[in-house]
Design a protein around this motif. Structure first.
Motif, PDB file in Angstrom:
ATOM      1  N   GLU A  70      -1.050  -5.690  -6.431  1.00  0.00           N
ATOM      2  CA  GLU A  70      -2.032  -6.764  -6.269  1.00  0.00           C
ATOM      3  C   GLU A  70      -1.311  -8.100  -6.322  1.00  0.00           C
ATOM      4  O   GLU A  70      -0.358  -8.282  -7.098  1.00  0.00           O
ATOM      5  CB  GLU A  70      -3.077  -6.702  -7.393  1.00  0.00           C
ATOM      6  N   LYS A  87      -4.026   1.029  -2.495  1.00  0.00           N
ATOM      7  CA  LYS A  87      -3.343  -0.172  -2.937  1.00  0.00           C
ATOM      8  C   LYS A  87      -2.284   0.179  -3.968  1.00  0.00           C
ATOM      9  O   LYS A  87      -2.515   0.967  -4.880  1.00  0.00           O
ATOM     10  CB  LYS A  87      -4.334  -1.167  -3.531  1.00  0.00           C
ATOM     11  N   SER A 137       0.846  -1.193   0.000  1.00  0.00           N
ATOM     12  CA  SER A 137       0.000   0.000   0.000  1.00  0.00           C
ATOM     13  C   SER A 137       0.874   1.233   0.000  1.00  0.00           C
ATOM     14  O   SER A 137       2.071   1.173   0.302  1.00  0.00           O
ATOM     15  CB  SER A 137      -0.916   0.015   1.225  1.00  0.00           C
ATOM     16  N   SER A 176     -10.918  -6.492   1.914  1.00  0.00           N
ATOM     17  CA  SER A 176     -10.101  -6.172   3.080  1.00  0.00           C
ATOM     18  C   SER A 176      -9.942  -7.402   3.973  1.00  0.00           C
ATOM     19  O   SER A 176     -10.807  -8.280   3.986  1.00  0.00           O
ATOM     20  CB  SER A 176     -10.737  -5.034   3.884  1.00  0.00           C
TER      21      SER A 176
END
Length: 344
Positions: free
Chosen positions: A101, A98, A87, A335
């Motif tokens: 990924e 973010k 993050s 989350s």
């Protein structure tokens, strides 16, 4: 002081350090680019404090952090939880965004370092959550989001001003020369230090190198990264519950005390198992190849709720404790979520 863990500042030309008030329970500290601030984690928060002391600033929540690095543009790249991508958050505080990924098969991105110039971040990516010797060290170009694998097999990559990537594997420190972009190796890794403290169960290395070339490290070898599950009674007697050592996570007794639910890593993820203490029988409940852990028994012992993480996100599910049938998803979200208890 008084048995409390705190952060301290020590100039290298001094023999002692000075504790920083208000940094109780602090860990994984990192400097701002100008050296005037220290970012750190404590009490599930990312915080900062001046090297001269004073009031702390809470920047954001960090449920299960794995390192951070301060960029020259006033942002911080951080691993705020141990089962997600990286993050980015303002050094003044605010809502994190973010940055990376997870790809299919990945379980975590952690231990970021922003390279000089603020355009590239080096980090550790891994499919395993307990052995990082087989992890990859990657470079992320912040402008484009492009990821480049620099090193396969190793963890806790750190860029040195000499143009090398330093990393650790099997208790040793390695160096590999990089090209001018800092994104591609120009040769093979060479071991340069054989006694480096590191933790292959979390992917952390106990070393750092300054932009002026000063290298600091802690010596010592890590032990085998498996654990036993034991019970401790009121008299202090310790007794093994499971017969073998393994990579166990979050064991929980059944309500009647006859079984233990536990997450066990197999190399392809973490799955939920139950162990019958009377029959000495281990039963596997989940087979999804995700990261399944934090089992919580229902009051009647008939079901087990658990959290799961995969590249698609996070879920809370439950499954019959006898293994019949498959998991039933209860909640899904992007989350992290974790069950703690059932009502009566």
């Amino acid at each position: 002081a008084d048995g409390r863990q705190m952060l301290a500042i020590r100039p290298l030309d001094k023999a002692t350090g000075t504790p920083l008030a208000g940094t109780e329970n602090g860990f994984d500290p990192f400097f701002s680019p100008d050296g005037q601030w220290i970012g750190f984690f404590s009490d599930s928060k990312l915080k900062k404090v001046s090297i001269n002391g004073g009031a702390l600033t809470v920047l954001c929540s960090a449920s299960n952090s794995r390192g951070a690095s301060w960029n020259e543009d006033g942002t911080i790249v951080a691993a705020l939880t141990n089962t997600a991508g990286l993050s980015i958050v303002s050094a003044a505080g605010g809502e994190p965004k973010k940055l990376t990924e997870l790809k299919p098969g990945e379980s975590t991105h952690r231990w970021p370092q922003v390279l000089p110039g603020g355009k590239v971040v080096v980090f550790t990516a891994s499919s395993s959550l307990s052995d990082y010797n087989g992890a990859t060290i990657e470079a992320l170009t912040l402008k484009t989001g492009e990821r480049t694998v620099i090193q396969r097999g190793g963890f806790f990559g750190r860029y040195a001003s000499s143009g090398h990537l330093l990393f650790t594997r099997d208790g040793s420190l390695y160096a590999v020369p990089l090209d001018a972009s800092g994104l591609k190796p120009k040769g093979d890794p060479v071991p340069i230090l054989g006694d480096l403290a590191s933790d292959p169960s979390s992917g952390s290395g106990q070393f750092d190198v300054s932009r002026t070339g000063v290298f600091i490290y802690r010596s010592g070898k890590a032990g085998e990264q498996t654990w036993s599950v034991v019970s401790l009674d009121g008299s202090g007697k310790v007794q093994a519950l499971l017969p073998e050592s393994a990579s166990y996570f979050t064991p929980r007794f059944s309500p009647d005390g006859r079984r233990v639910a536990v997450g066990i890593e197999s190399g392809k993820g973490v799955d939920i198992y139950t162990y019958n203490l009377q029959q000495n029988a281990l039963t596997r409940l989940t087979f999804a190849g995700a990261v399944d852990y934090n089992p919580v028994w229902t009051p009647d012992g008939g079901h087990i709720a658990f959290s799961a993480h995969s590249p698609e996100g996070y879920t809370l599910s439950w499954i019959r404790s006898d293994g019949a049938g498959g998991p039933v998803q209860l909640i899904a979200d992007k989350s992290p979520m974790q069950p703690f208890s059932f009502s009566g």
